[in-house]
Design a protein around this motif. Structure first.
Motif, PDB file in Angstrom:
ATOM      1  N   SER A 132       3.461  12.558  -2.722  1.00 35.50           N
ATOM      2  CA  SER A 132       2.568  12.962  -2.824  1.00 35.50           C
ATOM      3  C   SER A 132       2.283  14.471  -1.746  1.00 35.50           C
ATOM      4  CB  SER A 132       2.456  11.883  -1.143  1.00 35.50           C
ATOM      5  OG  SER A 132       3.439  11.991  -0.566  1.00 35.50           O
ATOM      6  N   LYS A 133       1.200  14.751  -1.758  1.00 34.27           N
ATOM      7  CA  LYS A 133       1.618  16.463  -1.193  1.00 34.27           C
ATOM      8  C   LYS A 133       2.124  16.136   0.194  1.00 34.27           C
ATOM      9  CE  LYS A 133      -3.137  16.810  -3.706  1.00 34.27           C
ATOM     10  NZ  LYS A 133      -4.649  17.490  -3.791  1.00 34.27           N
ATOM     11  N   ASN A 134       1.673  15.709   1.301  1.00 38.81           N
ATOM     12  CA  ASN A 134       2.391  15.648   2.512  1.00 38.81           C
ATOM     13  C   ASN A 134       3.575  14.602   2.580  1.00 38.81           C
ATOM     14  OD1 ASN A 134       1.394  12.925   2.142  1.00 38.81           O
ATOM     15  ND2 ASN A 134       0.922  12.214   4.504  1.00 38.81           N
TER      16      ASN A 134
ATOM     17  N   PHE B 260       8.466  12.063   5.328  1.00 42.31           N
ATOM     18  CA  PHE B 260       9.977  11.080   5.718  1.00 42.31           C
ATOM     19  C   PHE B 260      10.267  11.695   6.500  1.00 42.31           C
ATOM     20  CE2 PHE B 260      10.174  10.256   0.673  1.00 42.31           C
ATOM     21  CZ  PHE B 260      10.405   9.371   1.253  1.00 42.31           C
ATOM     22  N   LYS B 261       9.417  12.708   7.569  1.00 42.39           N
ATOM     23  CA  LYS B 261      10.531  13.682   8.730  1.00 42.39           C
ATOM     24  C   LYS B 261       8.945  12.238   9.693  1.00 42.39           C
ATOM     25  CE  LYS B 261       9.619  16.845  11.655  1.00 42.39           C
ATOM     26  NZ  LYS B 261       8.822  16.712  12.812  1.00 42.39           N
ATOM     27  N   ASP B 262       8.197  11.729   9.651  1.00 40.49           N
ATOM     28  CA  ASP B 262       7.826  11.161  10.514  1.00 40.49           C
ATOM     29  C   ASP B 262       8.547   9.740  10.136  1.00 40.49           C
ATOM     30  OD1 ASP B 262       5.517  12.782  11.215  1.00 40.49           O
ATOM     31  OD2 ASP B 262       4.208  11.794  10.179  1.00 40.49           O
ATOM     32  N   ALA B 263       8.607   8.698   9.622  1.00 38.98           N
ATOM     33  CA  ALA B 263       9.552   8.053   9.179  1.00 38.98           C
ATOM     34  C   ALA B 263      10.686   8.117  10.235  1.00 38.98           C
ATOM     35  CB  ALA B 263       9.962   7.626   7.410  1.00 38.98           C
ATOM     36  N   ASN B 264      11.248   9.206   9.927  1.00 38.37           N
ATOM     37  CA  ASN B 264      12.738   9.477  11.381  1.00 38.37           C
ATOM     38  C   ASN B 264      12.385   9.141  12.132  1.00 38.37           C
ATOM     39  OD1 ASN B 264      15.082   9.736   9.457  1.00 38.37           O
ATOM     40  ND2 ASN B 264      13.566  10.937   7.885  1.00 38.37           N
ATOM     41  N   GLU B 265      11.037   9.990  12.387  1.00 40.03           N
ATOM     42  CA  GLU B 265      11.014  10.332  13.948  1.00 40.03           C
ATOM     43  C   GLU B 265       9.966   9.021  14.614  1.00 40.03           C
ATOM     44  OE1 GLU B 265       9.518  14.220  14.496  1.00 40.03           O
ATOM     45  OE2 GLU B 265      11.341  15.190  13.359  1.00 40.03           O
TER      46      GLU B 265
ATOM     47  N   ARG C  77       0.837  -1.345  -0.071  1.00 40.72           N
ATOM     48  CA  ARG C  77      -0.149  -0.031   0.156  1.00 40.72           C
ATOM     49  C   ARG C  77       0.821   1.293   0.082  1.00 40.72           C
ATOM     50  NH1 ARG C  77      -3.581  -0.697   5.073  1.00 40.72           N
ATOM     51  NH2 ARG C  77      -4.755   1.275   4.428  1.00 40.72           N
ATOM     52  N   LEU C  78       2.217   1.329   1.159  1.00 35.33           N
ATOM     53  CA  LEU C  78       2.926   2.693   0.423  1.00 35.33           C
ATOM     54  C   LEU C  78       3.418   2.358  -0.663  1.00 35.33           C
ATOM     55  CD1 LEU C  78       4.604   1.998   4.436  1.00 35.33           C
ATOM     56  CD2 LEU C  78       3.043   4.067   3.553  1.00 35.33           C
ATOM     57  N   PHE C  79       3.831   0.967  -0.864  1.00 38.37           N
ATOM     58  CA  PHE C  79       4.634   1.425  -2.399  1.00 38.37           C
ATOM     59  C   PHE C  79       3.913   1.663  -3.811  1.00 38.37           C
ATOM     60  CE2 PHE C  79       6.296  -1.652  -6.213  1.00 38.37           C
ATOM     61  CZ  PHE C  79       6.951  -0.164  -6.405  1.00 38.37           C
ATOM     62  N   LEU C  80       2.218   1.254  -4.094  1.00 36.36           N
ATOM     63  CA  LEU C  80       2.068   0.908  -4.737  1.00 36.36           C
ATOM     64  C   LEU C  80       0.707   2.692  -4.363  1.00 36.36           C
ATOM     65  CD1 LEU C  80       0.543  -2.505  -5.377  1.00 36.36           C
ATOM     66  CD2 LEU C  80       2.743  -1.022  -7.294  1.00 36.36           C
ATOM     67  N   GLY C  81       1.314   3.427  -3.022  1.00 37.09           N
ATOM     68  CA  GLY C  81       0.323   4.638  -3.237  1.00 37.09           C
ATOM     69  C   GLY C  81       1.379   5.614  -3.321  1.00 37.09           C
ATOM     70  N   GLY C  82       2.136   5.309  -4.494  1.00 39.68           N
ATOM     71  CA  GLY C  82       3.241   6.478  -3.824  1.00 39.68           C
ATOM     72  C   GLY C  82       3.284   7.618  -3.045  1.00 39.68           C
TER      73      GLY C  82
END
Length: 402
Positions: A343-345, A350-355, A252-257
């Motif tokens: 994606s718009k956000n 990526f900020k959330d991916a790090n934190e 879902r993450l990958f195909l959702g862009g």
């Protein structure tokens, strides 16, 4: 200092780092998890070789027309089952090894790091089968390829179109003993985000030790992402977890862009003018091209771009079933049908991916909601009632109609 390509155009192929004789360039991840070249000013002698090796700054060129296009199935059914589609790459790689050569490709390690390695035996080719939906690290694979080529050994190098362009720019010329193979791709997703998913799943599933991105237990037309305890269980089809694109968090993450590399949004390399000898991609039209082969176990489309490639393909006759088809029908598979958009956000993502913790991150972006559960059950019912193939054909026709 060298003027490398702007960041949003860098595909991370590492041609510049491999080309630098002073080891002044190191590929390092930024906050998206993708690798980018970082120049050590103290080591750099400003020779300009890195700029010349960059496929974004100086595109590799070859005046290609379709030479031949084929649909292919490996005759070994186990190999075909283990492969993403029809096992065409394994047939090419096996022949290279039969002739004393080496094969480069993307392999996923026990700690789920995807990187380019080389193998010299047929038993090791299993490492390259099946898709890896993560950008691989090239490392020093281009340098190793050149060393083998100079030794006179036959080399097969496989990768995404941008990686093959990077290789050809690094080498500076074509080699008679190089067989280059690129695979059609949607985009390359972030290794950082993938590791968040892996951490999340391994906490959920006690024996999640082995990941298969395109598992065929439910057939080629309904590939699922599956986790296994070990290789033995994988061969028996005894999975610890199995879901498809409507419900698995990574798909879902990958195909959702959500997590594409920036350069994928303006990809110059996935076109009908390839630099490789071969291009491979999924064949979803076996029913019309070869009805008697339509067994839902996988078929590969193969475009052969060069005379060298065609001569090598002719050597594969004993290992594969193949049928030639009209090159015009291949164009829609080789070229993207739609433009990828970020994606718009993206920045917050990526900020959330790090934190965030893996659990909080997954819950925020791809939660397992009632709606997702209903989709998962619905798709499973469609598969059990044998309607999935019909729906895929209708969807494929609508997407690709002209």
């Amino acid at each position: 200092m060298p003027n490398l390509v702007e960041k949003k155009q860098c595909c991370g192929c590492a041609a510049c780092a491999n080309k630098c004789s002073k080891s002044a360039i190191e590929m390092k991840p930024d906050d998206t998890g993708f690798l980018f070249p970082v120049i050590n000013k103290e080591l750099c002698v400003e020779c300009g070789l890195c700029e010349k090796a960059c496929p974004a700054l100086n595109p590799a060129k070859r005046d290609n027309n379709y030479l031949k296009t084929f649909i292919v199935q490996h005759k070994n059914e186990q190999i075909r089952y283990q492969s993403t589609s029809g096992g065409a790459f394994t047939a090419i790689a096996e022949k290279v090894i039969d002739e004393g050569g080496v094969v480069f490709g993307a392999s996923i390690s026990k700690d789920f790091d995807v990187q380019h390695i080389f193998v010299e035996s047929k038993d090791e080719l299993i490492k390259f089968r099946n898709s890896k939906y993560v950008q691989s690290k090239i490392g020093r694979a281009y340098k190793d390829t050149l060393s083998f080529l100079k030794e006179g050994r036959l080399v097969c190098f496989s990768g995404t179109p941008c990686q093959l362009n990077g290789l050809h720019k690094f080498l500076g010329k074509d080699y008679d003993n190089l067989i280059s193979v690129d695979v059609c791709c949607r985009s390359v997703p972030s290794p950082l985000v993938f590791q968040k998913y892996v951490d999340f799943k391994r906490k959920q599933i006690e024996d999640a030790n082995l990941l298969v991105f395109r598992d065929k237990k439910r057939g080629y037309s309904y590939c699922t992402l599956a986790w296994y305890k070990n290789e033995f269980n994988k061969e028996k089809g005894l999975s610890e977890y199995r879901r498809s694109s409507e419900s698995d968090e990574w798909l879902r993450l990958f195909l959702g862009g959500y997590c594409d590399r920036n350069s994928c949004y303006s990809c110059k390399y996935q076109s009908t003018q390839r630099i490789s000898d071969f291009t491979l991609w999924d064949c979803w039209e076996t029913r019309s091209l070869a009805p008697e082969w339509n067994d839902n176990k996988g078929t590969t489309n193969v475009a052969v771009w060069t005379e060298k490639g065609l001569k090598f393909f002719e050597k594969l006759d004993g290992a594969i079933r193949f049928r030639e088809f009209d090159p015009q029908k291949a164009q829609r598979g080789l070229e993207r049908n739609s433009t990828l958009k970020p994606s718009k956000n993206r920045e917050q993502f990526f900020k959330d991916a790090n934190e965030l913790s893996s659990e909080d991150f997954i819950k925020k972006y791809v939660p397992f909601t009632i709606k997702v559960k209903l989709k998962m059950v619905g798709r499973y019912v469609i598969w059990r009632t044998h309607l999935h193939n019909l729906i895929r054909r209708i969807k494929h026709f609508i997407i690709h109609r002209k």
